[in-house]
Design a protein around this motif. Structure first.
Motif, PDB file in Angstrom:
ATOM      1  N   VAL A 138      -9.941   8.692  -4.581  1.00  0.00           N
ATOM      2  CA  VAL A 138     -10.867   8.442  -5.699  1.00  0.00           C
ATOM      3  C   VAL A 138     -11.438   7.027  -5.683  1.00  0.00           C
ATOM      4  O   VAL A 138     -12.179   6.647  -6.594  1.00  0.00           O
ATOM      5  CB  VAL A 138     -10.172   8.705  -7.058  1.00  0.00           C
ATOM      6  N   GLN A 139     -11.110   6.226  -4.666  1.00  0.00           N
ATOM      7  CA  GLN A 139     -11.685   4.893  -4.540  1.00  0.00           C
ATOM      8  C   GLN A 139     -11.768   4.512  -3.069  1.00  0.00           C
ATOM      9  O   GLN A 139     -11.054   5.058  -2.233  1.00  0.00           O
ATOM     10  CB  GLN A 139     -10.846   3.830  -5.274  1.00  0.00           C
ATOM     11  N   VAL A 140     -12.664   3.575  -2.777  1.00  0.00           N
ATOM     12  CA  VAL A 140     -12.826   3.086  -1.404  1.00  0.00           C
ATOM     13  C   VAL A 140     -12.077   1.765  -1.275  1.00  0.00           C
ATOM     14  O   VAL A 140     -12.306   0.831  -2.035  1.00  0.00           O
ATOM     15  CB  VAL A 140     -14.313   2.872  -1.059  1.00  0.00           C
ATOM     16  N   SER A 141     -11.170   1.695  -0.296  1.00  0.00           N
ATOM     17  CA  SER A 141     -10.400   0.478  -0.083  1.00  0.00           C
ATOM     18  C   SER A 141     -10.108   0.336   1.410  1.00  0.00           C
ATOM     19  O   SER A 141     -10.701   1.038   2.243  1.00  0.00           O
ATOM     20  CB  SER A 141      -9.099   0.511  -0.899  1.00  0.00           C
ATOM     21  N   LEU A 149       0.823  -1.204   0.000  1.00  0.00           N
ATOM     22  CA  LEU A 149       0.000   0.000   0.000  1.00  0.00           C
ATOM     23  C   LEU A 149       0.861   1.259   0.000  1.00  0.00           C
ATOM     24  O   LEU A 149       1.773   1.401   0.804  1.00  0.00           O
ATOM     25  CB  LEU A 149      -0.921   0.000   1.219  1.00  0.00           C
ATOM     26  N   ASP A 150       0.544   2.165  -0.934  1.00  0.00           N
ATOM     27  CA  ASP A 150       1.178   3.477  -0.957  1.00  0.00           C
ATOM     28  C   ASP A 150       0.248   4.428  -1.700  1.00  0.00           C
ATOM     29  O   ASP A 150      -0.919   4.132  -1.900  1.00  0.00           O
ATOM     30  CB  ASP A 150       2.581   3.425  -1.583  1.00  0.00           C
ATOM     31  N   ASN A 151       0.752   5.563  -2.123  1.00  0.00           N
ATOM     32  CA  ASN A 151      -0.103   6.561  -2.774  1.00  0.00           C
ATOM     33  C   ASN A 151      -0.743   6.059  -4.062  1.00  0.00           C
ATOM     34  O   ASN A 151      -1.835   6.507  -4.437  1.00  0.00           O
ATOM     35  CB  ASN A 151       0.703   7.815  -3.091  1.00  0.00           C
ATOM     36  N   LEU A 152      -0.083   5.126  -4.744  1.00  0.00           N
ATOM     37  CA  LEU A 152      -0.554   4.662  -6.047  1.00  0.00           C
ATOM     38  C   LEU A 152      -1.157   3.267  -6.023  1.00  0.00           C
ATOM     39  O   LEU A 152      -1.724   2.829  -7.024  1.00  0.00           O
ATOM     40  CB  LEU A 152       0.596   4.679  -7.059  1.00  0.00           C
ATOM     41  N   HIS A 153      -1.044   2.558  -4.908  1.00  0.00           N
ATOM     42  CA  HIS A 153      -1.453   1.159  -4.876  1.00  0.00           C
ATOM     43  C   HIS A 153      -2.407   0.873  -3.724  1.00  0.00           C
ATOM     44  O   HIS A 153      -2.202   1.350  -2.609  1.00  0.00           O
ATOM     45  CB  HIS A 153      -0.232   0.234  -4.732  1.00  0.00           C
ATOM     46  N   SER A 154      -3.426   0.086  -4.013  1.00  0.00           N
ATOM     47  CA  SER A 154      -4.319  -0.433  -2.983  1.00  0.00           C
ATOM     48  C   SER A 154      -4.614  -1.884  -3.328  1.00  0.00           C
ATOM     49  O   SER A 154      -4.203  -2.380  -4.373  1.00  0.00           O
ATOM     50  CB  SER A 154      -5.614   0.386  -2.919  1.00  0.00           C
ATOM     51  N   ILE A 155      -5.339  -2.568  -2.457  1.00  0.00           N
ATOM     52  CA  ILE A 155      -5.664  -3.967  -2.744  1.00  0.00           C
ATOM     53  C   ILE A 155      -6.867  -4.085  -3.670  1.00  0.00           C
ATOM     54  O   ILE A 155      -7.178  -5.175  -4.152  1.00  0.00           O
ATOM     55  CB  ILE A 155      -5.916  -4.767  -1.452  1.00  0.00           C
ATOM     56  N   TYR A 156      -7.547  -2.967  -3.915  1.00  0.00           N
ATOM     57  CA  TYR A 156      -8.704  -2.954  -4.825  1.00  0.00           C
ATOM     58  C   TYR A 156      -8.263  -2.425  -6.182  1.00  0.00           C
ATOM     59  O   TYR A 156      -7.604  -1.386  -6.271  1.00  0.00           O
ATOM     60  CB  TYR A 156      -9.816  -2.074  -4.256  1.00  0.00           C
ATOM     61  N   VAL A 157      -8.624  -3.140  -7.221  1.00  0.00           N
ATOM     62  CA  VAL A 157      -8.255  -2.745  -8.580  1.00  0.00           C
ATOM     63  C   VAL A 157      -9.518  -2.544  -9.402  1.00  0.00           C
ATOM     64  O   VAL A 157     -10.412  -3.397  -9.422  1.00  0.00           O
ATOM     65  CB  VAL A 157      -7.379  -3.821  -9.257  1.00  0.00           C
ATOM     66  N   ASP A 158      -9.585  -1.411 -10.060  1.00  0.00           N
ATOM     67  CA  ASP A 158     -10.677  -1.170 -11.010  1.00  0.00           C
ATOM     68  C   ASP A 158     -10.068  -0.647 -12.304  1.00  0.00           C
ATOM     69  O   ASP A 158      -9.275   0.278 -12.292  1.00  0.00           O
ATOM     70  CB  ASP A 158     -11.717  -0.205 -10.442  1.00  0.00           C
ATOM     71  N   GLN A 159     -10.401  -1.273 -13.398  1.00  0.00           N
ATOM     72  CA  GLN A 159      -9.843  -0.832 -14.670  1.00  0.00           C
ATOM     73  C   GLN A 159     -10.782  -1.155 -15.815  1.00  0.00           C
ATOM     74  O   GLN A 159     -11.689  -1.970 -15.696  1.00  0.00           O
ATOM     75  CB  GLN A 159      -8.468  -1.458 -14.911  1.00  0.00           C
ATOM     76  N   GLN A 210      -8.866   2.747 -13.809  1.00  0.00           N
ATOM     77  CA  GLN A 210      -9.904   3.764 -13.646  1.00  0.00           C
ATOM     78  C   GLN A 210      -9.562   4.738 -12.525  1.00  0.00           C
ATOM     79  O   GLN A 210      -9.595   5.963 -12.718  1.00  0.00           O
ATOM     80  CB  GLN A 210     -11.253   3.098 -13.391  1.00  0.00           C
ATOM     81  N   SER A 211      -9.232   4.214 -11.358  1.00  0.00           N
ATOM     82  CA  SER A 211      -8.869   5.104 -10.250  1.00  0.00           C
ATOM     83  C   SER A 211      -7.595   5.877 -10.559  1.00  0.00           C
ATOM     84  O   SER A 211      -7.471   7.061 -10.228  1.00  0.00           O
ATOM     85  CB  SER A 211      -8.696   4.295  -8.958  1.00  0.00           C
ATOM     86  N   ARG A 212      -6.644   5.209 -11.212  1.00  0.00           N
ATOM     87  CA  ARG A 212      -5.403   5.896 -11.592  1.00  0.00           C
ATOM     88  C   ARG A 212      -5.704   7.078 -12.519  1.00  0.00           C
ATOM     89  O   ARG A 212      -5.130   8.155 -12.382  1.00  0.00           O
ATOM     90  CB  ARG A 212      -4.446   4.927 -12.287  1.00  0.00           C
TER      91      ARG A 212
END
Length: 334
Positions: free
Chosen positions: A314-317, A115-125, A298-300
């Motif tokens: 921009v996303q819920v994780s 986890l950091d500013n660009l990564h979460s465990i939820y992916v939407d694309q 999408q979130s990116r």
């Protein structure tokens, strides 16, 4: 040490309410631009696949998929990592013709993500795939497709700025194309991520080509599964992200393997056992269409176009306590 970066003096241009509205606007605009640019039709897609189908994306080969038992089917399901392989099967089953393709919303869980500013465990694309002819399996065609994708992003950014004039993010439509080997030759003492940052800072819209195979140093620029992209005809699309002062990967894409490149890459990756799967057999036997495709975060994209400093805006994780504490009163996580 926390991996969360809080840019000095950072303040989101839009509040939470307007951000939510803007996210919907970006997604609608981009889907319109993407479908027009690449001739795509929207289809429904799976959230999970049979563990034994061979259709899940292996990413770099170390990530663990989320698995669950399905008692009524006496099997296990896997939440998809991406739809790289499923899309090619779908194009065949749905009888898409050359020059046409599909796109879909893909949601995934990548539980091993740091986890950091660009990564979460939820992916939407947005996952997309297009049928091509054998003579289109060229670097020139790949570059043309990348430019079409960038044009759709630029159009979306322009429409966003018209609706929200205070959002002043500018996307450069001029794409710098560079191979992973050229990057290593330019910056031999830097890591692959450091090379990306150094190059993209000078070329704010960059497509790094030929990812997956070993470079002169003996190490690949980045991991890539051997059974969907042709490592000689693929790449990553990156943009310079001013708030974080770093390169942001927005899309991984490429011309997919044909029979010859599949067999060669499976051999290189010591993964010839995958030929037991129907999907791989159909590629080997030239029964699936030749395609090009990729995924677009999408979130990116929302984070990039809105100038956000954290993907959690921009996303819920789910976030660890360290991230929550670092962002407290500075970055508003959804």
């Amino acid at each position: 040490m926390s991996k969360t970066i809080i840019p000095e003096g950072y303040k989101s241009t839009l509040g939470v309410y307007d951000t939510q509205t803007a996210i919907g606007f970006i997604k609608r605009c981009f889907e319109e631009a993407l479908t027009g640019s690449l001739k795509l039709k929207r289809v429904s897609a799976p959230l999970f696949v049979d563990r034994n189908s061979g259709l899940n994306d292996d990413l770099s080969g170390v990530e663990r998929p989320v698995r669950f038992d399905v008692p009524s089917l006496e099997t296990e399901g896997e939440v998809v990592h991406s739809l790289a392989k499923w899309k090619r099967m779908a194009l065949h089953q749905y009888d898409f013709r050359q020059g046409n393709g599909l796109y879909t919303d893909m949601n995934a869980i990548r539980r091993d993500e740091e986890l950091d500013n660009l990564h979460s465990i939820y992916v939407d694309q947005w996952d997309w795939e297009r049928v091509i002819a054998s003579e289109w399996r060229t670097e020139e065609y790949l570059k043309e497709t990348v430019q079409g994708l960038v044009n759709a992003i630029v159009e979306t950014s322009s429409r966003l700025h018209t609706k929200y004039p205070d959002v002043n993010v500018t996307i450069d439509s001029n794409v710098a194309f560079v191979t992973s080997q050229e990057l290593e030759d330019m910056y031999p003492k830097l890591t692959s991520k450091e090379r990306e940052n150094a190059y993209v800072k000078e070329h704010p819209t960059t497509f790094i080509m030929k990812i997956g195979g070993a470079l002169t140093s003996g190490v690949p620029h980045d991991g890539r599964a051997p059974d969907y992209d042709d490592w000689e005809l693929n790449g990553d699309l990156l943009f310079w992200h001013e708030p974080l002062n770093c390169a942001m990967e927005l899309s991984s894409m490429g011309i997919r393997v044909d029979s010859a490149s599949l067999l060669a890459q499976l051999e290189t990756a010591n993964a010839t056992d995958r030929l037991k799967y129907n999907f791989h057999q159909q590629i080997r036997d030239n029964k699936l269409p030749l395609t090009i495709g990729g995924g677009i975060g999408q979130s990116r994209m929302c984070m990039l176009l809105l100038g956000k400093a954290h993907i959690g805006e921009v996303q819920v994780s789910l976030w660890d306590e360290e991230t929550l504490e670092s962002c407290k009163n500075k970055i508003e996580l959804l």
